[in-house]
Scaffold this motif. Structure first.
Motif, PDB file in Angstrom:
ATOM      1  N   LEU B  90      -7.098   3.364  -3.341  1.00 30.57           N
ATOM      2  CA  LEU B  90      -6.028   2.616  -2.524  1.00 30.57           C
ATOM      3  C   LEU B  90      -5.010   3.347  -1.726  1.00 30.57           C
ATOM      4  O   LEU B  90      -4.628   4.202  -2.056  1.00 30.57           O
ATOM      5  CB  LEU B  90      -5.187   1.767  -3.770  1.00 30.57           C
ATOM      6  N   PRO B  91      -5.062   3.051  -0.248  1.00 30.00           N
ATOM      7  CA  PRO B  91      -4.033   3.694   0.586  1.00 30.00           C
ATOM      8  C   PRO B  91      -2.640   3.391   0.078  1.00 30.00           C
ATOM      9  O   PRO B  91      -2.358   2.484  -0.261  1.00 30.00           O
ATOM     10  CB  PRO B  91      -4.459   3.403   1.747  1.00 30.00           C
ATOM     11  N   ILE B  92      -1.580   4.343   0.429  1.00 31.91           N
ATOM     12  CA  ILE B  92      -0.478   4.197   0.503  1.00 31.91           C
ATOM     13  C   ILE B  92       0.174   4.388   1.931  1.00 31.91           C
ATOM     14  O   ILE B  92       0.006   5.377   2.429  1.00 31.91           O
ATOM     15  CB  ILE B  92       0.333   5.358  -0.499  1.00 31.91           C
ATOM     16  N   PRO B  93       0.614   3.394   2.486  1.00 27.31           N
ATOM     17  CA  PRO B  93       0.891   3.071   3.879  1.00 27.31           C
ATOM     18  C   PRO B  93       1.815   4.330   4.238  1.00 27.31           C
ATOM     19  O   PRO B  93       2.998   4.657   3.689  1.00 27.31           O
ATOM     20  CB  PRO B  93       1.409   1.936   4.225  1.00 27.31           C
ATOM     21  N   GLY B  94       1.464   5.160   5.316  1.00 38.62           N
ATOM     22  CA  GLY B  94       2.365   6.178   5.689  1.00 38.62           C
ATOM     23  C   GLY B  94       2.307   7.369   4.899  1.00 38.62           C
ATOM     24  O   GLY B  94       2.731   8.504   5.331  1.00 38.62           O
ATOM     25  N   VAL B  95       1.288   7.588   3.836  1.00 38.76           N
ATOM     26  CA  VAL B  95       1.564   8.653   2.818  1.00 38.76           C
ATOM     27  C   VAL B  95      -0.097   9.229   2.594  1.00 38.76           C
ATOM     28  O   VAL B  95      -0.346  10.355   2.848  1.00 38.76           O
ATOM     29  CB  VAL B  95       2.035   8.330   1.552  1.00 38.76           C
ATOM     30  N   TRP B  96      -0.878   8.316   2.395  1.00 44.04           N
ATOM     31  CA  TRP B  96      -2.192   8.532   2.108  1.00 44.04           C
ATOM     32  C   TRP B  96      -3.093   7.596   2.417  1.00 44.04           C
ATOM     33  O   TRP B  96      -2.859   6.326   2.440  1.00 44.04           O
ATOM     34  CB  TRP B  96      -2.258   8.551   0.391  1.00 44.04           C
ATOM     35  N   VAL B 252       0.421  -4.996  -1.479  1.00 44.29           N
ATOM     36  CA  VAL B 252       1.133  -4.206  -0.524  1.00 44.29           C
ATOM     37  C   VAL B 252       0.465  -4.176   0.776  1.00 44.29           C
ATOM     38  O   VAL B 252       0.662  -4.319   1.730  1.00 44.29           O
ATOM     39  CB  VAL B 252       1.810  -3.189  -0.919  1.00 44.29           C
ATOM     40  N   VAL B 253      -0.757  -3.586   0.333  1.00 44.17           N
ATOM     41  CA  VAL B 253      -1.477  -3.013   1.509  1.00 44.17           C
ATOM     42  C   VAL B 253      -2.215  -4.321   2.124  1.00 44.17           C
ATOM     43  O   VAL B 253      -2.257  -4.272   3.358  1.00 44.17           O
ATOM     44  CB  VAL B 253      -3.061  -2.173   0.780  1.00 44.17           C
ATOM     45  N   MET B 254      -2.530  -5.441   1.348  1.00 47.15           N
ATOM     46  CA  MET B 254      -3.031  -6.608   2.016  1.00 47.15           C
ATOM     47  C   MET B 254      -2.255  -7.390   2.790  1.00 47.15           C
ATOM     48  O   MET B 254      -2.385  -7.835   4.091  1.00 47.15           O
ATOM     49  CB  MET B 254      -3.710  -7.383   1.273  1.00 47.15           C
ATOM     50  N   PHE B 255      -0.741  -7.567   2.496  1.00 44.24           N
ATOM     51  CA  PHE B 255       0.120  -8.292   2.814  1.00 44.24           C
ATOM     52  C   PHE B 255       1.203  -7.764   3.918  1.00 44.24           C
ATOM     53  O   PHE B 255       1.701  -8.434   4.770  1.00 44.24           O
ATOM     54  CB  PHE B 255       0.529  -9.214   2.105  1.00 44.24           C
ATOM     55  N   MET B 268       6.903   6.729   0.463  1.00 40.93           N
ATOM     56  CA  MET B 268       6.389   6.617  -0.887  1.00 40.93           C
ATOM     57  C   MET B 268       7.516   5.887  -1.858  1.00 40.93           C
ATOM     58  O   MET B 268       6.915   5.128  -2.352  1.00 40.93           O
ATOM     59  CB  MET B 268       6.185   8.208  -1.709  1.00 40.93           C
ATOM     60  N   GLY B 269       8.690   6.424  -1.375  1.00 39.79           N
ATOM     61  CA  GLY B 269       9.706   5.443  -2.087  1.00 39.79           C
ATOM     62  C   GLY B 269       9.817   3.873  -1.724  1.00 39.79           C
ATOM     63  O   GLY B 269       9.946   3.065  -2.584  1.00 39.79           O
ATOM     64  N   TRP B 270       9.537   3.783  -0.574  1.00 36.73           N
ATOM     65  CA  TRP B 270       9.270   2.661  -0.001  1.00 36.73           C
ATOM     66  C   TRP B 270       8.293   1.630  -0.516  1.00 36.73           C
ATOM     67  O   TRP B 270       8.269   0.544  -0.970  1.00 36.73           O
ATOM     68  CB  TRP B 270       9.029   2.534   1.629  1.00 36.73           C
ATOM     69  N   PHE B 271       7.096   2.315  -0.743  1.00 35.13           N
ATOM     70  CA  PHE B 271       5.989   1.728  -1.283  1.00 35.13           C
ATOM     71  C   PHE B 271       6.294   1.325  -2.767  1.00 35.13           C
ATOM     72  O   PHE B 271       6.079   0.243  -3.279  1.00 35.13           O
ATOM     73  CB  PHE B 271       4.753   2.633  -1.314  1.00 35.13           C
ATOM     74  N   MET B 276       7.778  -2.900  -6.567  1.00 30.66           N
ATOM     75  CA  MET B 276       8.578  -3.117  -7.858  1.00 30.66           C
ATOM     76  C   MET B 276       9.044  -4.796  -7.410  1.00 30.66           C
ATOM     77  O   MET B 276       9.238  -5.775  -8.253  1.00 30.66           O
ATOM     78  CB  MET B 276      10.017  -2.594  -7.600  1.00 30.66           C
ATOM     79  N   LEU B 277       9.430  -5.011  -6.096  1.00 31.80           N
ATOM     80  CA  LEU B 277       9.762  -6.200  -5.677  1.00 31.80           C
ATOM     81  C   LEU B 277       8.766  -7.563  -5.809  1.00 31.80           C
ATOM     82  O   LEU B 277       9.060  -8.400  -6.393  1.00 31.80           O
ATOM     83  CB  LEU B 277      10.080  -6.477  -4.171  1.00 31.80           C
ATOM     84  N   LEU B 278       7.382  -7.002  -5.557  1.00 34.99           N
ATOM     85  CA  LEU B 278       6.386  -7.856  -5.734  1.00 34.99           C
ATOM     86  C   LEU B 278       6.177  -8.271  -7.269  1.00 34.99           C
ATOM     87  O   LEU B 278       5.934  -9.413  -7.634  1.00 34.99           O
ATOM     88  CB  LEU B 278       5.089  -7.263  -5.263  1.00 34.99           C
ATOM     89  N   MET B 279       6.361  -7.137  -8.015  1.00 32.62           N
ATOM     90  CA  MET B 279       6.404  -7.287  -9.436  1.00 32.62           C
ATOM     91  C   MET B 279       7.351  -8.174 -10.118  1.00 32.62           C
ATOM     92  O   MET B 279       7.375  -9.232 -10.944  1.00 32.62           O
ATOM     93  CB  MET B 279       6.249  -5.871 -10.326  1.00 32.62           C
ATOM     94  N   LEU B 280       8.615  -7.882  -9.516  1.00 28.52           N
ATOM     95  CA  LEU B 280       9.745  -8.951 -10.083  1.00 28.52           C
ATOM     96  C   LEU B 280       9.578 -10.438  -9.776  1.00 28.52           C
ATOM     97  O   LEU B 280       9.764 -11.133 -10.797  1.00 28.52           O
ATOM     98  CB  LEU B 280      11.135  -8.320  -9.453  1.00 28.52           C
ATOM     99  N   PHE B 281       8.712 -10.658  -8.656  1.00 29.72           N
ATOM    100  CA  PHE B 281       8.796 -12.026  -8.466  1.00 29.72           C
ATOM    101  C   PHE B 281       7.521 -12.511  -9.071  1.00 29.72           C
ATOM    102  O   PHE B 281       7.615 -13.820  -9.260  1.00 29.72           O
ATOM    103  CB  PHE B 281       8.573 -12.211  -6.697  1.00 29.72           C
ATOM    104  N   SER B 282       6.371 -11.835  -9.226  1.00 26.33           N
ATOM    105  CA  SER B 282       5.248 -12.277  -9.719  1.00 26.33           C
ATOM    106  C   SER B 282       5.040 -12.349 -11.222  1.00 26.33           C
ATOM    107  O   SER B 282       4.459 -13.099 -11.833  1.00 26.33           O
ATOM    108  CB  SER B 282       3.974 -11.854  -9.031  1.00 26.33           C
TER     109      SER B 282
END
Lengths: 145, 321
Positions: B90-96, B252-255, B268-271, B276-282
C-alpha cells in the motif's frame, strides 16, 4: 537488564479479568457486572478487560461457595488459565462459606481447593471494595509477570 | 543482494513491519480511549494495546489436546504475514510509492481476506465447538462483505482508467497520481456512493461491534480465538492492528490521498491523521452507537445497502465519462 524491567512494568499494566461463578446466588455477579461494565466505576482505566475465555485471563474473580456439583468444573477452568495468574475471592461465600457454612453440599471454603491471593468480603461487596480488591490483585500480579 | 536487503527493510521496518505495527496499535488505543470518552468514562491509556501485546508475549501457551496442533500454531502467522505484505504494497501518498506494479490493487484484494482465513483455520483446528461456530460465522461474514469491496475497487479502477484514457487502472501508484493532479475522488459526486459503501465495509472486515458476530464474547466466547493463549493470541492482535492500518490506508489511497506541503515527515503525520479520522467515523462512532446484529441480518445488510451503493457508483462511472 533495564529493557527486561521496562517490559515487565509494561506487561504489568494489562491484567485481563475472568469471572467464575462457583454456585453463587448472583448477587456478587451483578456487583461485578456493574463494577466494570458501567461507566461510573470504570476499571478499564486500570487496563483491565473482561474476557470470555479462561485462556486469555490473568486475574480470576471467583464468586459463590464452591458447591459439590461445581467443584470439579471450577478446578478444570482454573487449570485452563495460563500461568502466571492471580485469584480473587469475591463475597463472603468463597471466603468462609457464608450462610452455607458446614452444609453437606459445600466441600469447604475456596482456599482449601485452589490458592487464593485476595479476599473481598461482603454480601455482596460494594463496587468500590471490588475495585480495591482488583487493585490489590494488580500489585500481586506485578510481582508475578 | 542489495535489492533483497531493501525489500527486507521495506517489509520489516518502514511501510510494513515496525511502522505499520506502531501506527496500528496506536489507532487501536485511540479507538478505545475515544469510545470510553463517548461513554463518559476515563478509559485505558492510549498505549494500552502495546501493554497487552507485551503481556501476552510473556504468558504461557496452552495447546488444545485434541486439536490439529501444526495448523493451530500456523494460523496466527498466516494472518500476520499476509497483513505485513499488504502494508508494504500500500502506498503512503507523498512518502512511499508502494509496489508500483500493474495490478497491486488486485493483489490487495487477495491479501485482505488473509486474517479472516487465518481465523477460520484457527477456529476449525482448535477442536472447540465455539471455535467451529466462530469459523463458520466468519466465513458467512466474509462472503457478505467481499462483494461490496469488489464493487468499490472496480468503481475506483474504472473511474481512474476512463479518465486516463484506458479501461481500468489497477495500480495504486497511478490512482494516487491521478488524484493528486485532478482532486480527490471523494469530491466527485459519482464516487460518493462508493465511499459510503466503503465506510460500511470497514466495520465488517475489522469485526467491530455491529458485525462482530464471529468473536461475540457473550455468545461464542471470542469464537476462533477461544483456545489461543499467550504469544499466539498476541500474533492475532498484531495482525488485527496491521489490518486496521491496511484497511484505513486503502480508504485514504482510494478516496482522499491529498498531500500537504512539507517533507515526508509531515506527509506521514497527515496520513496517520487521515487514517485516524476515517477510523473514528467508521469504527468508533458506530461501535458506541450500535449493538450486535444477527448473522442473517448482517448478510442481508451487506447485500442490500453497501452493495447497491457500490453498484450505483460503478454504473455512474460507466455511463458518465
Amino acid at each position: 537488564m533495564q529493557i527486561a524491567e521496562k517490559l515487565q512494568s509494561m506487561a504489568a499494566r494489562s491484567p485481563w479479568l475472568y469471572r467464575i461463578n462457583a454456585g453463587s446466588c448472583n448477587g456478587c455477579d451483578v456487583e461485578l457486572a456493574t463494577t466494570a461494565l458501567i461507566p461510573r466505576y470504570d476499571v478499564e482505566r486500570l487496563g483491565c478487560k473482561y474476557c470470555g475465555s479462561p485462556k486469555h485471563a490473568d486475574i480470576v474473580l471467583i464468586t459463590g461457595p464452591v458447591t459439590a456439583a461445581v467443584k470439579d468444573k471450577v478446578l478444570r477452568v482454573y487449570n485452563e488459565i495460563p500461568d502466571p495468574k492471580v485469584t480473587v475471592a469475591v463475597g463472603i461465600c468463597p471466603i468462609s462459606g457464608g450462610v452455607f457454612r458446614d452444609s453437606y453440599s459445600i466441600p469447604g471454603p475456596l482456599d482449601s481447593i485452589i490458592p487464593v491471593d485476595v479476599n473481598v468480603p461482603g454480601c455482596p461487596p460494594r463496587p468500590q471494595a471490588i475495585i480495591e480488591g482488583v487493585a490489590k490483585a494488580l500489585a500481586i500480579w506485578k510481582t508475578r509477570i | 543482494m542489495k535489492e533483497l536487503f531493501s525489500y527486507a527493510f521495506h517489509m520489516l521496518v518502514f511501510p510494513g513491519g515496525v511502522f505499520a505495527l506502531c501506527l496500528g496499535l496506536l489507532l487501536k488505543g485511540v479507538d478505545r480511549k475515544v469510545l470510553a470518552r463517548m461513554q463518559r468514562r476515563v478509559g485505558p491509556p492510549i498505549l494500552q494495546p502495546f501493554f497487552d501485546i507485551v503481556k501476552l508475549g510473556r504468558k504461557e501457551t496452552i495447546l488444545p489436546a485434541s486439536g490439529h496442533t501444526p495448523m493451530f500454531r500456523f494460523a496466527p502467522i498466516l494472518g500476520f504475514m499476509g497483513m505485513m505484505v499488504a502494508a508494504m504494497v500500500l502506498p503512503i501518498p507523498g512518502v512511499w510509492n508502494g509496489a508500483e506494479g500493474l495490478g497491486d490493487m488486485l493483489m490487495m484484494l487477495y491479501l485482505l481476506p488473509m486474517p479472516a482465513l487465518a481465523l477460520m483455520l484457527a477456529g476449525s483446528s482448535s477442536s472447540s465447538p465455539y471455535g467451529a461456530i466462530g469459523a463458520s460465522r466468519e466465513m458467512i461474514l466474509m462472503f457478505a462483505y467481499e462483494i461490496p469491496l469488489l464493487a468499490v475497487i472496480l468503481a475506483v479502477a474504472f473511474k481512474v482508467g476512463h479518465a486516463t484514457g484506458g479501461v481500468a487502472e489497477f495500480s495504486f501508484a497511478k490512482i494516487v497520481e491521478y488524484q493528486l493532479q485532478n482532486g480527490s475522488l471523494i469530491f466527485d459526486w459519482t464516487m460518493f456512493p462508493a465511499f459510503l459503501a466503503f465506510l460500511m465495509f470497514i466495520p465488517g472486515t475489522l469485526g467491530s461491534v455491529p458485525f462482530d458476530l464471529a468473536e461475540a464474547e457473550t455468545e461464542v466466547l471470542e469464537g476462533p480465538l477461544l483456545e489461543y493463549s499467550g504469544p499466539g493470541l498476541a500474533m492475532f492482535h498484531l495482525g488485527a492492528a496491521l489490518k486496521m492500518v491496511v484497511v484505513m490506508g486503502l480508504g485514504v489511497v482510494m478516496f482522499f490521498p491529498g498531500t500537504i506541503p512539507g517533507g515526508w515527515i509531515t506527509n506521514m503525520g497527515w496520513f496517520a491523521v487521515k487514517c485516524m479520522l476515517l477510523m473514528l467515523f467508521s469504527v468508533t462512532l458506530v461501535r458506541a452507537a450500535m449493538g450486535r446484529l444477527r448473522t442473517d441480518q448482517t448478510f442481508k445488510f451487506y447485500l442490500k445497502y453497501p452493495a447497491t451503493l457500490a453498484y450505483v457508483s460503478l454504473g455512474l462511472t460507466y455511463f458518465i465519462r
